[in-house]
Design a protein around this motif. Structure first.
Motif, PDB file in Angstrom:
ATOM      1  N   UNK A  10       0.849  -1.197   0.000  1.00  0.00           N
ATOM      2  CA  UNK A  10       0.000   0.000   0.000  1.00  0.00           C
ATOM      3  C   UNK A  10       0.882   1.244   0.000  1.00  0.00           C
ATOM      4  N   UNK A  11       0.286   2.348  -0.426  1.00  0.00           N
ATOM      5  CA  UNK A  11       1.026   3.612  -0.432  1.00  0.00           C
ATOM      6  C   UNK A  11       1.219   4.078   1.011  1.00  0.00           C
ATOM      7  N   UNK A  12       2.412   4.512   1.317  1.00  0.00           N
ATOM      8  CA  UNK A  12       2.728   4.972   2.661  1.00  0.00           C
ATOM      9  C   UNK A  12       3.209   6.422   2.620  1.00  0.00           C
ATOM     10  N   UNK A  13       2.705   7.231   3.518  1.00  0.00           N
ATOM     11  CA  UNK A  13       3.119   8.632   3.591  1.00  0.00           C
ATOM     12  C   UNK A  13       4.614   8.748   3.878  1.00  0.00           C
ATOM     13  N   UNK A  14       5.145   7.814   4.643  1.00  0.00           N
ATOM     14  CA  UNK A  14       6.569   7.889   4.988  1.00  0.00           C
ATOM     15  C   UNK A  14       7.452   7.795   3.746  1.00  0.00           C
ATOM     16  N   UNK A  15       6.964   7.137   2.711  1.00  0.00           N
ATOM     17  CA  UNK A  15       7.748   7.042   1.478  1.00  0.00           C
ATOM     18  C   UNK A  15       7.864   8.419   0.823  1.00  0.00           C
ATOM     19  N   UNK A  16       6.801   9.194   0.894  1.00  0.00           N
ATOM     20  CA  UNK A  16       6.844  10.568   0.372  1.00  0.00           C
ATOM     21  C   UNK A  16       7.721  11.436   1.276  1.00  0.00           C
TER      22      UNK A  16
ATOM     23  N   UNK B 298      11.254  10.938   0.643  1.00  0.00           N
ATOM     24  CA  UNK B 298      11.611  11.101  -0.762  1.00  0.00           C
ATOM     25  C   UNK B 298      12.177   9.804  -1.366  1.00  0.00           C
ATOM     26  N   UNK B 299      11.532   8.717  -1.029  1.00  0.00           N
ATOM     27  CA  UNK B 299      12.000   7.397  -1.464  1.00  0.00           C
ATOM     28  C   UNK B 299      12.078   7.294  -2.985  1.00  0.00           C
ATOM     29  N   UNK B 300      11.050   7.763  -3.678  1.00  0.00           N
ATOM     30  CA  UNK B 300      11.058   7.668  -5.143  1.00  0.00           C
ATOM     31  C   UNK B 300      12.239   8.434  -5.727  1.00  0.00           C
TER      32      UNK B 300
ATOM     33  N   UNK C 217       6.574   0.653  -6.815  1.00  0.00           N
ATOM     34  CA  UNK C 217       6.005   1.851  -6.182  1.00  0.00           C
ATOM     35  C   UNK C 217       5.169   2.717  -7.116  1.00  0.00           C
ATOM     36  N   UNK C 218       5.433   2.664  -8.421  1.00  0.00           N
ATOM     37  CA  UNK C 218       4.689   3.552  -9.324  1.00  0.00           C
ATOM     38  C   UNK C 218       3.255   3.096  -9.561  1.00  0.00           C
ATOM     39  N   UNK C 219       2.871   1.987  -8.995  1.00  0.00           N
ATOM     40  CA  UNK C 219       1.457   1.602  -9.107  1.00  0.00           C
ATOM     41  C   UNK C 219       0.579   2.521  -8.263  1.00  0.00           C
ATOM     42  N   UNK C 220       1.184   3.295  -7.386  1.00  0.00           N
ATOM     43  CA  UNK C 220       0.451   4.245  -6.566  1.00  0.00           C
ATOM     44  C   UNK C 220       0.566   5.637  -7.185  1.00  0.00           C
ATOM     45  N   UNK C 221      -0.570   6.275  -7.479  1.00  0.00           N
ATOM     46  CA  UNK C 221      -0.542   7.578  -8.167  1.00  0.00           C
ATOM     47  C   UNK C 221       0.369   8.646  -7.530  1.00  0.00           C
ATOM     48  N   UNK C 222       0.451   8.773  -6.199  1.00  0.00           N
ATOM     49  CA  UNK C 222       1.346   9.817  -5.667  1.00  0.00           C
ATOM     50  C   UNK C 222       2.817   9.602  -6.047  1.00  0.00           C
ATOM     51  N   UNK C 223       3.249   8.344  -6.077  1.00  0.00           N
ATOM     52  CA  UNK C 223       4.632   8.051  -6.444  1.00  0.00           C
ATOM     53  C   UNK C 223       4.862   8.340  -7.917  1.00  0.00           C
ATOM     54  N   UNK C 224       3.916   7.932  -8.737  1.00  0.00           N
ATOM     55  CA  UNK C 224       4.019   8.189 -10.173  1.00  0.00           C
ATOM     56  C   UNK C 224       4.083   9.697 -10.431  1.00  0.00           C
TER      57      UNK C 224
ATOM     58  N   UNK D  73       9.667   3.848 -18.225  1.00  0.00           N
ATOM     59  CA  UNK D  73       9.272   5.130 -18.817  1.00  0.00           C
ATOM     60  C   UNK D  73       7.867   5.033 -19.411  1.00  0.00           C
ATOM     61  N   UNK D  74       7.588   3.943 -20.086  1.00  0.00           N
ATOM     62  CA  UNK D  74       6.249   3.744 -20.663  1.00  0.00           C
ATOM     63  C   UNK D  74       5.188   3.743 -19.554  1.00  0.00           C
ATOM     64  N   UNK D  75       5.486   3.069 -18.456  1.00  0.00           N
ATOM     65  CA  UNK D  75       4.543   3.031 -17.331  1.00  0.00           C
ATOM     66  C   UNK D  75       4.349   4.411 -16.710  1.00  0.00           C
ATOM     67  N   UNK D  76       5.423   5.184 -16.639  1.00  0.00           N
ATOM     68  CA  UNK D  76       5.309   6.529 -16.084  1.00  0.00           C
ATOM     69  C   UNK D  76       4.482   7.442 -16.978  1.00  0.00           C
ATOM     70  N   UNK D  77       4.642   7.288 -18.273  1.00  0.00           N
ATOM     71  CA  UNK D  77       3.939   8.153 -19.221  1.00  0.00           C
ATOM     72  C   UNK D  77       2.471   7.770 -19.396  1.00  0.00           C
ATOM     73  N   UNK D  78       2.122   6.533 -19.000  1.00  0.00           N
ATOM     74  CA  UNK D  78       0.729   6.080 -19.126  1.00  0.00           C
ATOM     75  C   UNK D  78      -0.153   6.855 -18.162  1.00  0.00           C
ATOM     76  N   UNK D  79      -1.350   7.148 -18.587  1.00  0.00           N
ATOM     77  CA  UNK D  79      -2.294   7.942 -17.774  1.00  0.00           C
ATOM     78  C   UNK D  79      -2.722   7.256 -16.522  1.00  0.00           C
TER      79      UNK D  79
END
Length: 157
Positions: free
Chosen positions: A72-78, A81-83, A109-116, A151-157
């Motif tokens: 799950x997305x965790x605030x501590x990762x933000x 600045x883990x990403x 981690x990029x499966x979670x919108x805030x990280x992406x 990169x493709x995953x990052x650019x996907x909507x």
């Protein structure tokens, strides 16, 4: 001393102990989602370990960070600045094992919108495109398809 000052001074002289602890944390996080809440406070230490002088320590830290955010997305990762730190490992680390582990962690981690969103704002896609264009000899061929997929995953909507 080889290790970041963020580690407990008792651990400074015991390389294998630090590597083992990081490996155990990553393994526990992979296999047991219920441990995430208890181990989440280690995020800052894991990020600090990404700058360690030892490849195995950096590798184990990258794996553990990916596993920390696996469930799950965790605030501590933000907060830590883990990403950003993992992405810096992908483009700047001198050890290919660390680069691959960091890229794998980011892929989780990029499966979670805030990280992406964070990585897009950090201009990760253009940085990877530039890295691929330069084709630095230190960039292993095995990493190229993974970087393209990332990169493709990052650019996907």
């Amino acid at each position: 001393m080889k290790h970041s000052a963020d580690f407990n001074p008792i651990l400074h002289e015991n390389q294998e102990l630090i590597e083992g602890i990081l490996f155990a944390v990553g393994n526990a996080l992979f296999h047991n989602e219920q441990l995430v809440a208890r181990l989440e406070p280690l995020a800052g230490i894991l990020v600090a370990a990404l700058k360690d002088a030892t490849v195995k320590t950096r590798y184990n830290a990258a794996v553990a960070l990916g596993n920390l955010g696996k469930h799950r997305h965790l605030e501590s990762l933000e907060k830590h600045r883990v990403a950003h730190r993992l992405f810096d490992c992908v483009v700047k680390d001198t050890a290919n094992d660390v680069r691959e582990a960091a890229l794998h962690a980011l892929t989780i981690l990029i499966k979670f919108p805030p990280t992406k969103k964070t990585l897009v704002a950090y201009e990760a896609p253009s940085q990877v495109d530039e890295l691929l264009k330069r084709r630095n000899p230190s960039l292993p061929e095995s990493l190229v398809p993974q970087l393209k997929h990332f990169v493709t995953a990052l650019k996907a909507a």
